[in-house]
Write an enzyme that holds these catalytic residues in place. Structure first.
Site, PDB file in Angstrom:
ATOM      1  CE  LYS A 191       2.385   0.730   9.989  1.00 40.97           C
ATOM      2  NZ  LYS A 191       3.190  -0.387  10.390  1.00 40.97           N
TER       3      LYS A 191
ATOM      4  CB  CYS B 170      -0.958  -9.322  18.975  1.00 42.68           C
ATOM      5  SG  CYS B 170      -0.140  -7.929  18.183  1.00 42.68           S
TER       6      CYS B 170
ATOM      7  CG  HIS C 128      -1.757  -7.886  14.209  1.00 39.64           C
ATOM      8  ND1 HIS C 128      -0.461  -7.805  14.633  1.00 39.64           N
ATOM      9  CD2 HIS C 128      -1.780  -7.423  12.941  1.00 39.64           C
ATOM     10  CE1 HIS C 128       0.286  -7.335  13.658  1.00 39.64           C
ATOM     11  NE2 HIS C 128      -0.485  -7.083  12.616  1.00 39.64           N
TER      12      HIS C 128
ATOM     13  CG  HIS D   5      -0.315  -0.096   2.527  1.00 36.40           C
ATOM     14  ND1 HIS D   5       0.391   0.937   3.079  1.00 36.40           N
ATOM     15  CD2 HIS D   5      -0.235  -1.119   3.422  1.00 36.40           C
ATOM     16  CE1 HIS D   5       0.861   0.596   4.253  1.00 36.40           C
ATOM     17  NE2 HIS D   5       0.509  -0.671   4.491  1.00 36.40           N
TER      18      HIS D   5
ATOM     19  CG  HIS E 258       4.429  -1.578   1.829  1.00 39.78           C
ATOM     20  ND1 HIS E 258       3.074  -1.737   1.932  1.00 39.78           N
ATOM     21  CD2 HIS E 258       4.980  -2.232   2.879  1.00 39.78           C
ATOM     22  CE1 HIS E 258       2.813  -2.460   3.011  1.00 39.78           C
ATOM     23  NE2 HIS E 258       3.939  -2.772   3.603  1.00 39.78           N
TER      24      HIS E 258
ATOM     25  CB  CYS F 275       4.270  -8.788  15.372  1.00 43.43           C
ATOM     26  SG  CYS F 275       2.961  -7.726  15.909  1.00 43.43           S
TER      27      CYS F 275
ATOM     28  CB  CYS G 246       2.378 -11.436  17.466  1.00 42.40           C
ATOM     29  SG  CYS G 246       1.225 -10.807  16.233  1.00 42.40           S
TER      30      CYS G 246
ATOM     31  CE  LYS H 206      -2.691  -3.735   0.762  1.00 46.91           C
ATOM     32  NZ  LYS H 206      -3.451  -3.871  -0.478  1.00 46.91           N
TER      33      LYS H 206
HETATM   34  N1  MSP Z   1       9.626  -7.608   6.488  1.00 44.41           N
HETATM   35  C1  MSP Z   1       9.826  -6.576   7.423  1.00 44.41           C
HETATM   36  C2  MSP Z   1      11.073  -5.786   7.094  1.00 44.41           C
HETATM   37  C3  MSP Z   1      12.324  -6.587   7.055  1.00 44.41           C
HETATM   38  S1  MSP Z   1      13.686  -5.625   6.571  1.00 44.41           S
HETATM   39  C4  MSP Z   1      14.984  -6.587   6.820  1.00 44.41           C
HETATM   40  C5  MSP Z   1       8.625  -5.646   7.420  1.00 44.41           C
HETATM   41  N2  MSP Z   1       7.897  -5.611   6.298  1.00 44.41           N
HETATM   42  S2  MSP Z   1       6.571  -4.736   6.069  1.00 44.41           S
HETATM   43  O1  MSP Z   1       5.943  -5.251   4.896  1.00 44.41           O
HETATM   44  O2  MSP Z   1       5.786  -4.679   7.238  1.00 44.41           O
HETATM   45  O3  MSP Z   1       7.110  -3.316   5.684  1.00 44.41           O
HETATM   46  C6  MSP Z   1       7.476  -2.423   6.680  1.00 44.41           C
HETATM   47  C7  MSP Z   1       7.875  -1.112   6.042  1.00 44.41           C
HETATM   48  O4  MSP Z   1       6.873  -0.625   5.128  1.00 44.41           O
HETATM   49  C8  MSP Z   1       7.981   0.002   7.071  1.00 44.41           C
HETATM   50  O5  MSP Z   1       9.160   0.027   7.779  1.00 44.41           O
HETATM   51  C9  MSP Z   1       7.856   1.192   6.160  1.00 44.41           C
HETATM   52  O6  MSP Z   1       9.065   1.349   5.493  1.00 44.41           O
HETATM   53  C10 MSP Z   1       6.746   0.764   5.222  1.00 44.41           C
HETATM   54  N3  MSP Z   1       5.409   1.060   5.745  1.00 44.41           N
HETATM   55  C11 MSP Z   1       4.367   0.185   5.913  1.00 44.41           C
HETATM   56  N4  MSP Z   1       3.291   0.856   6.388  1.00 44.41           N
HETATM   57  C12 MSP Z   1       3.603   2.157   6.557  1.00 44.41           C
HETATM   58  C13 MSP Z   1       2.859   3.335   6.841  1.00 44.41           C
HETATM   59  N5  MSP Z   1       1.589   3.324   7.184  1.00 44.41           N
HETATM   60  N6  MSP Z   1       3.513   4.505   6.719  1.00 44.41           N
HETATM   61  C14 MSP Z   1       4.809   4.604   6.264  1.00 44.41           C
HETATM   62  N7  MSP Z   1       5.510   3.526   5.984  1.00 44.41           N
HETATM   63  C15 MSP Z   1       5.042   2.287   6.378  1.00 44.41           C
HETATM   64  O7  MSP Z   1       8.434  -4.964   8.401  1.00 44.41           O
END
Ligand code: MSP
Length: 735
Positions: free
Chosen positions: A321, A161, A164, A18, A21, A140, A137, A324
């Site tokens: 925040k 959690c 979640h 989304h 990312h 998480c 979790c 999804k």
């Molecule tokens: N897989 C782990 C990261 C491992 S890195 C060695 C993970 N993945 S995640 O799919 O949850 O992606 C997390 C990252 O997505 C966050 O750190 C950020 O960079 C981005 N974001 C996801 N949701 C976000 C928001 N709502 N706002 C801004 N960025 C966020 O954690």
């Protein structure tokens, strides 16, 4: 050649991305393009984190194997990123890293072996076998301490959690541990010796106080019988590697560390050329990157990264925040359909004060696209070029004003040399570059838009349409248009990393050869635009978006998406399962959480600090992101409430629990994240401002039936409660 290696987190391959990312990936792409312009050889990594229970479960729900599931998500993710011009074909990322790559298995195993063979700074083994008993979790992908869970509602039930609101898995099994507890001093001296290792400063302070509080060892394996979709522990195939331990290593295996096959592919010296790299990430996964990862690198004897840069989170309008799971994040296909890619990129970089959280909705993007891009930049390009076509038959006029015409020019507000304008432009260029280097992208863009406003005003004051009526003023007219066009040439170079396609468009419309990405902004000199050359055709860069029509379309589309996701059953729910919301907790069991308060209690500085471009039409006053209507405002019910009781919530550093009389038959229970700043006893009897129609939600097992308003003060957003100077009855409505 100087090199620059930048990474985004590798995103969980259990669901589609989304806007959150997209954001980190756009920032990575922006920095890569900027550094390339500055003459660096760059390498940009993004990718997917593909192991673990959550992926196993998501795949089971869709009837796919884990491999099929991750392949499917990766396919979709890549095509979404390509739609936004972020893939290699568009000059974006250089590697799409996947933790299921065989070379990553090879490198991760090598990393484990090296760490296992070395000692901690306190002379003990880095990895040891023990027994883990605790709660995990899966969404998480972290273990939870008692302070990090909602206790079971009834005897024999499972704790939840808090993120979640789902039951945790009880883990009680043999496990390998990483002796993180021996790394506190080594980490602190690393942070102290390198003040810019963790940025921004507020995050560095947060991490330092966390580490000063002491660290606990981390369980870094699971039994294969519990988690089979993961990398096997070297020489002990009964165990698999904990996914954070596996995932972090990707940043170096991608460069060939620990893997002969990757080295053969990328080049023997690839790691040496590009490491250390800069890690970009959301603050939700700061601790894994700023505590666990540096300790792992120390353990394996690998050089530390160049830096760890944490940005804030995109929140919905209620302050949660975007994720999804909650269904409140902005969807990439919707963004793509209704906005130009460059408008989205500009918005992401301009709207968020880097490091702070920021509220967002589709309307905010639309507003900025119309004000800053259509009325601001786009309008300046089209008015300048249209006038060059109209008054000079499409040929760039001469910049100079001859001796005899200087007085006349001065009367029209035009200096004979362009000194004033060109020095402002140099200053803006310097500010732009400096702010980018400091990760203050919003300020870099503010500076550029300051220049747009200045030139807009210069044109309006000089009134070219009046100058055009007098043959005497032909040189003045030419000088005005030359200055505006030359400013646009500079802006195309500065803005190339922000909006690659539009910068190219401006370049072509100016009739210039080459491309703006080949120019280092620091090498820009006034006068590069050559008089006598033909400009190109005028084409609108950012057409104005019809707000009512587009918002209606978006709302309809979102409703349809919701309906079809609801109807798609198992397979859709797995895709929509979860991405970002999960990782706010530590990978480090026992470490205190930095924030155990849901986002609505945290300061939302980003939203109020957003400022429109100066000089843009339809602008809002300083400090106002977008206007709301009175209808919007009256939806929020604000009431006077008197605190009847106040106490700390057990096991939470931040939360206070109140009962508040808001003039109703029963007092309400309200939770607020202000425990670090207020003594509960002192609040009894205080009259506060309560948001009384906020949907109730559970925090730490208690239902909060409203929200207390407080000002957010200073860098850290210290809360100061809103109250009344005069006596007011409980329940009185604020209007
Ligand atoms: N897989 C782990 C990261 C491992 S890195 C060695 C993970 N993945 S995640 O799919 O949850 O992606 C997390 C990252 O997505 C966050 O750190 C950020 O960079 C981005 N974001 C996801 N949701 C976000 C928001 N709502 N706002 C801004 N960025 C966020 O954690």
């Amino acid at each position: 050649m100087k090199t620059f290696y930048v990474t985004t987190p590798i995103y969980y391959a259990n669901s589609l991305p989304h806007m959150g990312h997209l954001y980190t990936t756009v920032v990575g792409d922006f920095l890569t393009r900027y550094k390339r312009q500055r003459g660096y050889e760059t390498y940009f990594l993004t990718g997917t984190d593909e192991h673990g229970t959550n992926i196993e479960r998501a795949s089971a729900r869709t009837g796919r194997t884990p491999r099929e599931h991750v392949d499917y998500i990766v396919g979709e993710l890549k095509s979404m990123f390509a739609d936004f011009g972020l893939d290699s074909a568009h000059g974006g990322f250089d590697i799409f890293m996947r933790t299921t790559e065989p070379f990553h298995y090879e490198g991760a195993a090598e990393f484990w072996r090296r760490a296992a063979a070395r000692e901690t700074p306190k002379g003990r083994e880095n990895i040891y076998k023990g027994f883990y008993e605790g709660w995990f979790c899966a969404p998480c992908a972290t273990f939870k301490t008692e302070a990090e869970m909602i206790p079971a509602a009834e005897e024999g039930g499972l704790p939840l959690c808090p993120i979640h609101e789902r039951p945790l898995d009880k883990v009680s099994e043999e496990s390998y541990f990483f002796r993180l507890s021996d790394y506190d001093e080594a980490l602190l001296s690393l942070y102290e010796s390198r003040p810019d290792f963790i940025r921004p400063d507020a995050r560095r302070n947060e991490v330092m106080s966390l580490v000063r509080g002491g660290l606990e060892d981390v369980s870094i394996s699971r039994l294969k019988s519990s988690v089979s979709w993961a990398i096997p522990v070297p020489d002990d195939p009964k165990h698999t590697v904990y996914i954070w331990f596996d995932a972090l290593i990707n940043y170096i295996t991608a460069l060939g560390w620990g893997s002969e096959s990757r080295k053969a592919e990328a080049g023997e010296d690839f790691f040496g050329r590009f490491w250390p790299g800069l890690h970009l990430l959301g603050k939700d996964i700061l601790r894994q990157h700023a505590v666990l990862w540096p300790a792992m690198l120390l353990a394996a004897g690998v050089e530390q990264p160049a830096g760890i840069v944490a940005h804030g989170l995109w929140l919905d309008q209620t302050g949660r925040k975007g994720s999804k799971t909650l269904g409140n994040a902005l969807e990439l296909p919707v963004l793509r359909r209704h906005f130009k890619v460059d408008a989205v990129r500009y918005f992401l970089l301009r709207e968020m004060s880097f490091g702070q959280d920021c509220k967002v909705d589709y309307e905010a993007i639309l507003e900025r696209s119309n004000s800053d891009l259509a009325s601001g930049l786009g309008n300046l390009v089209s008015r300048t070029l249209t006038m060059i076509h109209k008054y000079f038959d499409g040929v760039v006029p001469a910049p100079d004003i001859s001796e005899g015409k200087r007085l006349l020019a001065k009367r029209a507000g035009v200096d004979s040399d362009a000194q004033e304008l060109s020095s402002s432009l140099e200053l803006v260029r310097d500010q732009f570059v400096q702010n980018v280097e400091e990760f203050a992208f919003h300020r870099a863009l503010e500076a550029a838009w300051g220049m747009i406003a200045r030139v807009d005003k210069f044109i309006s004051d000089a009134k070219p349409w009046e100058l055009a009526r007098s043959e005497e003023q032909r040189e003045t007219l030419g000088a005005v248009l030359y200055r505006s066009a030359e400013t646009l040439r500079w802006l195309a170079v500065l803005l190339y990393p922000v909006m690659p396609e539009s910068a190219g468009g401006i370049w072509r419309q100016l009739g210039l050869e080459g491309e703006p990405q080949t120019l280092d902004p620091n090498e820009l000199r006034w006068g590069g635009l050559r008089a006598g050359e033909r400009v190109g055709e005028v084409a609108p860069l950012f057409p104005r978006i019809d707000k009512a029509k587009t918002m209606a379309e978006i709302e309809k589309e979102l409703a349809q998406r919701k309906e079809s996701e609801g109807g798609r059953g198992a397979s859709a729910s797995a895709d929509a399962e979860h991405t970002g919301a999960h990782a706010t907790q530590a990978a480090v069991p026992g470490a205190a959480t930095a924030s155990d308060v849901k986002p609505e209690q945290s300061p939302q500085k980003g939203a109020t600090e957003a400022q429109p471009a100066p000089g843009a039409q339809g602008q809002t006053p300083e400090g106002v992101a977008t206007y709301i209507t009175i209808e919007d405002f009256i939806k929020v019910e604000l009431k006077v409430g008197e605190v009847l009781t106040a106490e700390r919530v057990p096991k939470s550093d931040k939360l206070l629990r109140f009962t508040v009389d808001v003039g109703e038959a029963q007092p309400r229970q309200i939770l607020a994240g202000i425990a670090e700043h207020y003594e509960p006893e002192k609040l009894v009897g205080r009259k506060l401002v309560i948001v009384s129609n906020l949907k109730p939600r559970k925090l730490r097992g208690f239902e909060s039936q409203g929200m207390v308003l407080a000002a957010s003060v200073g860098e850290e957003g210290r809360p100061v409660l809103a109250t009344f100077a005069e006596d007011v009855p409980n329940g009185a409505r604020l209007k």
